[in-house]
Scaffold this motif. Sequence first.
Motif, PDB file in Angstrom:
ATOM      1  N   PHE A   1       5.593  -7.331   3.396  1.00 29.66           N
ATOM      2  CA  PHE A   1       4.960  -6.043   3.129  1.00 29.66           C
ATOM      3  C   PHE A   1       5.933  -5.143   2.388  1.00 29.66           C
ATOM      4  N   VAL A   2       5.417  -4.419   1.377  1.00 33.58           N
ATOM      5  CA  VAL A   2       6.234  -3.427   0.665  1.00 33.58           C
ATOM      6  C   VAL A   2       5.436  -2.129   0.551  1.00 33.58           C
ATOM      7  N   TRP A   3       6.141  -1.015   0.668  1.00 32.23           N
ATOM      8  CA  TRP A   3       5.540   0.289   0.403  1.00 32.23           C
ATOM      9  C   TRP A   3       5.602   0.558  -1.092  1.00 32.23           C
ATOM     10  N   GLY A   4       4.472   0.904  -1.693  1.00 28.03           N
ATOM     11  CA  GLY A   4       4.455   1.227  -3.110  1.00 28.03           C
ATOM     12  C   GLY A   4       5.198   2.523  -3.371  1.00 28.03           C
TER      13      GLY A   4
ATOM     14  N   THR B   1       0.847  -1.177   0.000  1.00 29.80           N
ATOM     15  CA  THR B   1       0.000   0.000   0.000  1.00 29.80           C
ATOM     16  C   THR B   1       0.889   1.236   0.000  1.00 29.80           C
ATOM     17  N   ARG B   2       0.289   2.411   0.105  1.00 26.60           N
ATOM     18  CA  ARG B   2       1.017   3.680   0.161  1.00 26.60           C
ATOM     19  C   ARG B   2       0.330   4.616   1.132  1.00 26.60           C
ATOM     20  N   ARG B   3       1.105   5.511   1.708  1.00 29.43           N
ATOM     21  CA  ARG B   3       0.520   6.656   2.411  1.00 29.43           C
ATOM     22  C   ARG B   3       0.027   7.638   1.346  1.00 29.43           C
ATOM     23  N   GLY B   4      -1.117   8.236   1.575  1.00 31.84           N
ATOM     24  CA  GLY B   4      -1.626   9.211   0.617  1.00 31.84           C
ATOM     25  C   GLY B   4      -2.207   8.541  -0.609  1.00 31.84           C
ATOM     26  N   THR B   5      -2.004   9.159  -1.778  1.00 36.18           N
ATOM     27  CA  THR B   5      -2.640   8.687  -3.003  1.00 36.18           C
ATOM     28  C   THR B   5      -2.099   7.324  -3.413  1.00 36.18           C
ATOM     29  N   LEU B   6      -3.003   6.351  -3.520  1.00 36.22           N
ATOM     30  CA  LEU B   6      -2.643   4.993  -3.937  1.00 36.22           C
ATOM     31  C   LEU B   6      -3.018   4.744  -5.395  1.00 36.22           C
ATOM     32  N   MET B   7      -4.175   5.279  -5.822  1.00 41.19           N
ATOM     33  CA  MET B   7      -4.665   5.046  -7.179  1.00 41.19           C
ATOM     34  C   MET B   7      -5.217   6.351  -7.753  1.00 41.19           C
TER      35      MET B   7
ATOM     36  N   ALA C   1     -10.029  -9.279   9.165  1.00 40.95           N
ATOM     37  CA  ALA C   1     -10.556  -9.463  10.518  1.00 40.95           C
ATOM     38  C   ALA C   1      -9.646  -8.820  11.561  1.00 40.95           C
ATOM     39  N   GLU C   2      -8.349  -8.988  11.407  1.00 39.63           N
ATOM     40  CA  GLU C   2      -7.402  -8.452  12.388  1.00 39.63           C
ATOM     41  C   GLU C   2      -7.367  -6.925  12.341  1.00 39.63           C
ATOM     42  N   LEU C   3      -7.479  -6.355  11.151  1.00 37.78           N
ATOM     43  CA  LEU C   3      -7.561  -4.898  11.052  1.00 37.78           C
ATOM     44  C   LEU C   3      -8.747  -4.371  11.848  1.00 37.78           C
ATOM     45  N   ALA C   4      -9.891  -5.029  11.697  1.00 38.96           N
ATOM     46  CA  ALA C   4     -11.082  -4.586  12.430  1.00 38.96           C
ATOM     47  C   ALA C   4     -10.893  -4.747  13.935  1.00 38.96           C
ATOM     48  N   LEU C   5     -10.413  -5.899  14.357  1.00 38.72           N
ATOM     49  CA  LEU C   5     -10.267  -6.162  15.800  1.00 38.72           C
ATOM     50  C   LEU C   5      -9.302  -5.161  16.444  1.00 38.72           C
TER      51      LEU C   5
ATOM     52  N   ALA D   1       0.109  -1.597   7.579  1.00 38.82           N
ATOM     53  CA  ALA D   1       1.442  -2.179   7.393  1.00 38.82           C
ATOM     54  C   ALA D   1       1.917  -2.876   8.659  1.00 38.82           C
ATOM     55  N   SER D   2       1.639  -2.287   9.823  1.00 37.99           N
ATOM     56  CA  SER D   2       2.086  -2.903  11.075  1.00 37.99           C
ATOM     57  C   SER D   2       1.335  -4.199  11.351  1.00 37.99           C
ATOM     58  N   VAL D   3       0.040  -4.239  11.005  1.00 40.30           N
ATOM     59  CA  VAL D   3      -0.731  -5.473  11.222  1.00 40.30           C
ATOM     60  C   VAL D   3      -0.230  -6.575  10.289  1.00 40.30           C
ATOM     61  N   VAL D   4       0.042  -6.239   9.026  1.00 41.25           N
ATOM     62  CA  VAL D   4       0.619  -7.228   8.114  1.00 41.25           C
ATOM     63  C   VAL D   4       1.926  -7.765   8.677  1.00 41.25           C
ATOM     64  N   GLY D   5       2.770  -6.865   9.174  1.00 49.91           N
ATOM     65  CA  GLY D   5       4.048  -7.297   9.737  1.00 49.91           C
ATOM     66  C   GLY D   5       3.884  -8.225  10.918  1.00 49.91           C
ATOM     67  N   ASP D   6       2.928  -7.918  11.799  1.00 49.00           N
ATOM     68  CA  ASP D   6       2.700  -8.772  12.968  1.00 49.00           C
ATOM     69  C   ASP D   6       2.167 -10.142  12.569  1.00 49.00           C
ATOM     70  N   LEU D   7       1.265 -10.168  11.577  1.00 44.76           N
ATOM     71  CA  LEU D   7       0.650 -11.435  11.181  1.00 44.76           C
ATOM     72  C   LEU D   7       1.577 -12.296  10.343  1.00 44.76           C
TER      73      LEU D   7
END
Length: 395
Positions: A323-326, A176-182, A385-389, A311-317
């Motif tokens: 994970f890569v920053w676009g 993903t990216r901070r700010g404009t992604l698409m 699910a983890e993002l929501a929790l 990004a932090s949740v992806v890293g933990d899971l």
Amino acid sequence: MPSAHVTRDLQDDLRRLRRDLHREPEVGLELPRTQEKVLAALDGLPLEIRLGRSVSSVTAVLRGSSPGPAVLLRADMDALPLTEGTGLEYASRFEDRMHACGHDLHTAMLVGAARILAASEFAGSVIFMFQPGEEGFAGARYMIEEGVLDAAGTRPVAAYGLHVASSMLPGGFFMTRRGTLMAAAEEIHVTVRGAGGHGSQPFRAKDPIPAACEMVTALQTFATRSFDAFDPVVITVGSFHAGTAANVIPAEARFALTIRCFSREAHARVLDGVDRVLRGIAAAHDLHVEVDRAMGYPATVNTAAEAEFAASVVGDLYGAERFVWGPNPLTAGEDFSYVLEEVPGAFVFLGACPPDRDPATAPFNHAPDAVFDDGVLADGAALLAELALRRLASA
């Protein structure tokens, strides 16, 4: 680590659902069979379900064990109008419809997230947004107008969506990216009207073809000379039609163009400028021009804090290595942008390139031979699910 919340039975269920959706794709805002399958997959869960009035959407709300904020999770459900060429055993049964953008995976992953969360303890609510019509029909806008953002009784504190990619990323990697992604995406149809006549006597007619050609080239000059190179605009004329014979001046010429840009400011300026350029040239040639804005999506802009949280949740899971920053925004458009204009959130890409293919050369989304690995379904469901929790717990 693997998708800790996803049992083997759930993984198998999600794969069956995804392949069932893939066999029977539906296009646009009316997806009755897809809606029926989603409702069947959610059956038995403690959800408050509401169906769309003007479109075949499904909004489901899961209440936690105690009051609290709301989080929204979204999946798009529609397919594309093209003939599948994958040769898969579960390929589309229809010659003119295909899940070539992976929305069948998105739908199955959101069902999986609903099942995981229904068995979890949390305070607050989760809104599950099953949306039709992402592919050029602005289905998200219809759902917002019908109240999806207020379905839990309070506006979400955050919204998240996933999108799979058949190439670009290795399977199982997130981006993903901070700010404009698409990009913001616009489709505009132009009709230049004059007066027909004999090709040997153009002075007795009002020829729309030279003026329309002038418009095409002027739009390119406008794009390159009116916008900052670091906030770019792309204008492409992909269709041009005029005339029936070499010696006949037609009464009209038609062309269609797409516009891509990355900021709200550029988006507003380019729409105004395109209209001004077209009408100015038409007036100079004493012609009439009709400018029809057929479809438009705003830029998909992630909230920086929510992108970092994802990004932090992806890293933990799954480990930081997945994970890569676009580095740059993608020039494709996405109508989750409408949701992100209303609430904070993040949109995340998940690589679904099959393990036997090279993500650098595999057919990309929208190709008739694009193949998506449904082995990533468990990872996507668990991440949603983890993002929501975690977001509900932090709020």
